[in-house]
Scaffold this motif. Structure first.
Motif, short mmCIF file in Angstrom:
data_model
loop_
_atom_site.label_atom_id
_atom_site.label_comp_id
_atom_site.label_asym_id
_atom_site.label_seq_id
_atom_site.Cartn_x
_atom_site.Cartn_y
_atom_site.Cartn_z
N PRO A 107 0.84 -1.20 0.00
CA PRO A 107 0.00 0.00 0.00
C PRO A 107 0.88 1.25 0.00
O PRO A 107 1.89 1.29 0.70
CB PRO A 107 -0.78 -0.10 1.32
N MET A 108 0.50 2.26 -0.78
CA MET A 108 1.29 3.49 -0.78
C MET A 108 1.17 4.17 0.58
O MET A 108 0.07 4.26 1.13
CB MET A 108 0.79 4.44 -1.87
N PRO A 109 2.30 4.62 1.15
CA PRO A 109 2.21 5.31 2.44
C PRO A 109 1.26 6.51 2.36
O PRO A 109 1.16 7.17 1.32
CB PRO A 109 3.65 5.76 2.70
N GLU A 110 0.60 6.77 3.46
CA GLU A 110 -0.35 7.88 3.59
C GLU A 110 0.28 9.19 3.12
O GLU A 110 1.40 9.53 3.53
CB GLU A 110 -0.72 8.00 5.09
N GLY A 145 9.67 5.61 -6.42
CA GLY A 145 11.11 5.57 -6.17
C GLY A 145 11.46 5.29 -4.73
O GLY A 145 12.61 5.47 -4.32
N PHE A 146 10.49 4.87 -3.94
CA PHE A 146 10.69 4.78 -2.48
C PHE A 146 11.17 3.42 -2.00
O PHE A 146 12.09 3.31 -1.19
CB PHE A 146 9.35 5.13 -1.81
N THR A 147 10.54 2.35 -2.49
CA THR A 147 10.70 1.04 -1.84
C THR A 147 12.09 0.46 -1.99
O THR A 147 12.70 0.00 -1.02
CB THR A 147 9.64 0.06 -2.40
N MET A 148 12.62 0.45 -3.22
CA MET A 148 13.93 -0.18 -3.40
C MET A 148 15.04 0.59 -2.69
O MET A 148 15.88 0.02 -2.01
CB MET A 148 14.27 -0.33 -4.88
N THR A 149 15.01 1.92 -2.81
CA THR A 149 16.08 2.71 -2.22
C THR A 149 16.04 2.66 -0.68
O THR A 149 17.02 2.28 -0.04
CB THR A 149 15.98 4.18 -2.67
N GLU A 155 10.23 -10.05 8.47
CA GLU A 155 11.16 -8.98 8.86
C GLU A 155 11.09 -7.83 7.84
O GLU A 155 11.09 -6.65 8.20
CB GLU A 155 12.59 -9.55 8.92
N ASN A 156 10.98 -8.19 6.56
CA ASN A 156 10.86 -7.17 5.52
C ASN A 156 9.56 -6.37 5.70
O ASN A 156 9.56 -5.15 5.52
CB ASN A 156 10.90 -7.82 4.13
N ALA A 157 8.48 -7.05 6.06
CA ALA A 157 7.20 -6.34 6.27
C ALA A 157 7.34 -5.35 7.43
O ALA A 157 6.80 -4.23 7.38
CB ALA A 157 6.09 -7.34 6.55
N ARG A 158 8.10 -5.74 8.46
CA ARG A 158 8.32 -4.81 9.59
C ARG A 158 9.12 -3.59 9.11
O ARG A 158 8.84 -2.45 9.50
CB ARG A 158 9.03 -5.51 10.75
N ASN A 159 10.13 -3.83 8.27
CA ASN A 159 10.91 -2.70 7.74
C ASN A 159 10.02 -1.79 6.89
O ASN A 159 10.11 -0.55 6.98
CB ASN A 159 12.06 -3.22 6.87
N THR A 160 9.17 -2.40 6.05
CA THR A 160 8.29 -1.61 5.18
C THR A 160 7.37 -0.73 6.02
O THR A 160 7.17 0.46 5.71
CB THR A 160 7.45 -2.56 4.28
N ALA A 161 6.82 -1.30 7.09
CA ALA A 161 5.94 -0.53 7.97
C ALA A 161 6.71 0.59 8.66
O ALA A 161 6.21 1.71 8.82
CB ALA A 161 5.30 -1.47 9.00
N GLU A 162 7.94 0.29 9.06
CA GLU A 162 8.77 1.31 9.73
C GLU A 162 9.04 2.48 8.79
O GLU A 162 8.97 3.65 9.18
CB GLU A 162 10.08 0.66 10.19
N LEU A 163 9.32 2.16 7.52
CA LEU A 163 9.59 3.23 6.55
C LEU A 163 8.35 4.09 6.30
O LEU A 163 8.45 5.32 6.21
CB LEU A 163 10.09 2.61 5.23
N ALA A 164 7.18 3.43 6.21
CA ALA A 164 5.94 4.20 5.99
C ALA A 164 5.69 5.13 7.17
O ALA A 164 5.27 6.28 7.00
CB ALA A 164 4.77 3.23 5.80
#
Ligand SMILES: NC(=O)c1ccc[n+]([C@@H]2O[C@H](COP(=O)([O-])OP(=O)(O)OC[C@H]3O[C@@H](n4cnc5c(N)ncnc54)[C@H](OP(=O)(O)O)[C@@H]3O)[C@@H](O)[C@H]2O)c1
Length: 325
Positions: free
Chosen positions: A107-110, A119-123, A274-283
């Motif tokens: 999901p795109m962050p709010e 350009g957000f996820t990979m970097t 673990e990746n899902a936790r990182n994704t949530a942390e970045l959002a």
């Protein structure tokens, strides 16, 4: 639909813009109307058949898109038409539509726009995994980032600062270093005009950097390994310079340091939780205003070759993005 097609391997000018059939949808899949595509270094390699993934010809490059879900396949529950999502496609993204596994859509962050999302996820994903899980970066440590104004580099600068490190950004021009300062670098080194090893030592009271983030390789790596602190961690991200360096391993012994490989794509597949936790942390960091993704140029789809040359010619600061509508 319109898509950029690689019919034969070669430089960016060999790509063609074509009208092709949209990809077919199937069970568990979702169709996404692409609004923007991130341009990443692997896109410059995959069209030359120099990347680790080698899709059969003809194919469409583009590993990362943001857009809106327009159709879902049988059995899809977690995603619905109208959702704004990010899809990591590997290739196929420089097009007006993609079909992806619905379960893998992010999901795109709010509050994020399509260009930023593309350009957000990979970097940021690569750099958070590198600094946190692989580098064990701690508050108060010194982080040296090579190629610091590039896509993954600038994300590492921002995340390093957010994690409480003192960030030294190293890049090839003063203009690039000014952008790094705006994104959290405390110190900068222009490795075109300054000696990377000597300057890093000066800035660290002779000790060297605790963690080094290397997306460049080549000569920059050769100098960096000589200015790492005792028990430092040298993170191997990539080889944008074109040369994979070789290491006299006595240096690792003398420095008591670790050479740490970072392969974010493999991490997302091997450690999805673990990746899902990182994704949530970045959002969360984004929604709190702690991350400010930087886009230096946006091109329409038909200018994909120019966008790729932006990376090849070292012109990009942060991200280059293609837009499709
Ligand atoms: N390990 C992973 O999981 C992972 C994930 C994503 C990307 N990567 C890798 O990380 C590297 C950087 O990717 P990116 O998308 O951030 O690329 P990018 O935006 O083009 O940044 C690369 C940086 O490398 C520097 N560079 C030095 N010599 C270069 C040359 N000959 N050509 C181009 N750039 C050169 C440039 O900075 P200066 O001009 O300041 O030197 C440039 O800003 C690539 O090798 C990519 O494959 C690895």
């Amino acid at each position: 639909m319109r898509a950029i097609v690689c019919e034969q391997h070669g430089p960016p000018e060999s790509l063609v813009l074509k009208e092709i059939d949209p990809p077919e949808i199937g069970p568990g899949k979702a169709r996404v109307a692409v609004h923007a595509c991130g341009v990443n270094f692997p896109d410059t390699l995959i069209i030359e058949n120099k990347y680790q993934f080698k899709p059969a010809l003809p194919f469409t490059p583009g590993g990362e898109v943001a857009g809106e879900v327009t159709e879902v396949g049988e059995g899809v529950t977690g995603v619905k038409v109208g959702d704004r999502v990010i899809a990591m496609t590997g290739w196929g993204g420089f097009a007006e539509e993609v079909v992806a596994d619905a379960g893998a859509l992010i999901p795109m962050p709010e509050g994020m726009d399509y260009a930023t999302a593309a350009g957000f996820t990979m970097t940021y994903g690569t750099s958070l995994y590198a600094l946190k899980q692989r580098g064990q970066l701690k508050k108060g440590e010194t982080l040296l980032v090579l190629g610091a104004a590039g896509g993954v580099g600038l994300a590492a600068v921002e995340l390093g600062a957010v994690m409480g490190a003192r960030v030294i950004a190293a890049a090839s021009t003063d203009e690039k270093l000014a952008v790094c300062r705006e994104h959290g670098a405390a110190e900068t080194i222009n490795y075109t005009t300054e000696n990377l090893k000597e300057r890093t030592k000066e800035l660290t009271g002779g000790l060297g950097a605790d963690v080094i983030y290397d997306a460049v390789g080549g000569d920059a790596f050769d100098q960096a390994i000589r200015c790492i602190n005792w028990q430092g961690r040298l993170l191997i991200i990539g080889f944008a310079s074109g040369r994979i360096p070789e290491l006299p391993v006595n240096l690792a012994l003398l420095k008591g340091c670790q050479i740490v490989g970072v392969f974010w794509g493999a991490f997302t597949g091997r450690e999805p939780e673990e990746n899902a936790r990182n994704t949530a942390e970045l959002a969360k960091l984004y929604s709190e205003g702690k991350l400010k993704p930087h886009i230096s140029a946006t091109y329409p789809l038909e200018k994909a070759a120019d966008a790729l040359y932006g990376l090849i010619n070292r012109e990009a600061k942060g991200k280059i993005i293609l837009t499709t509508r």
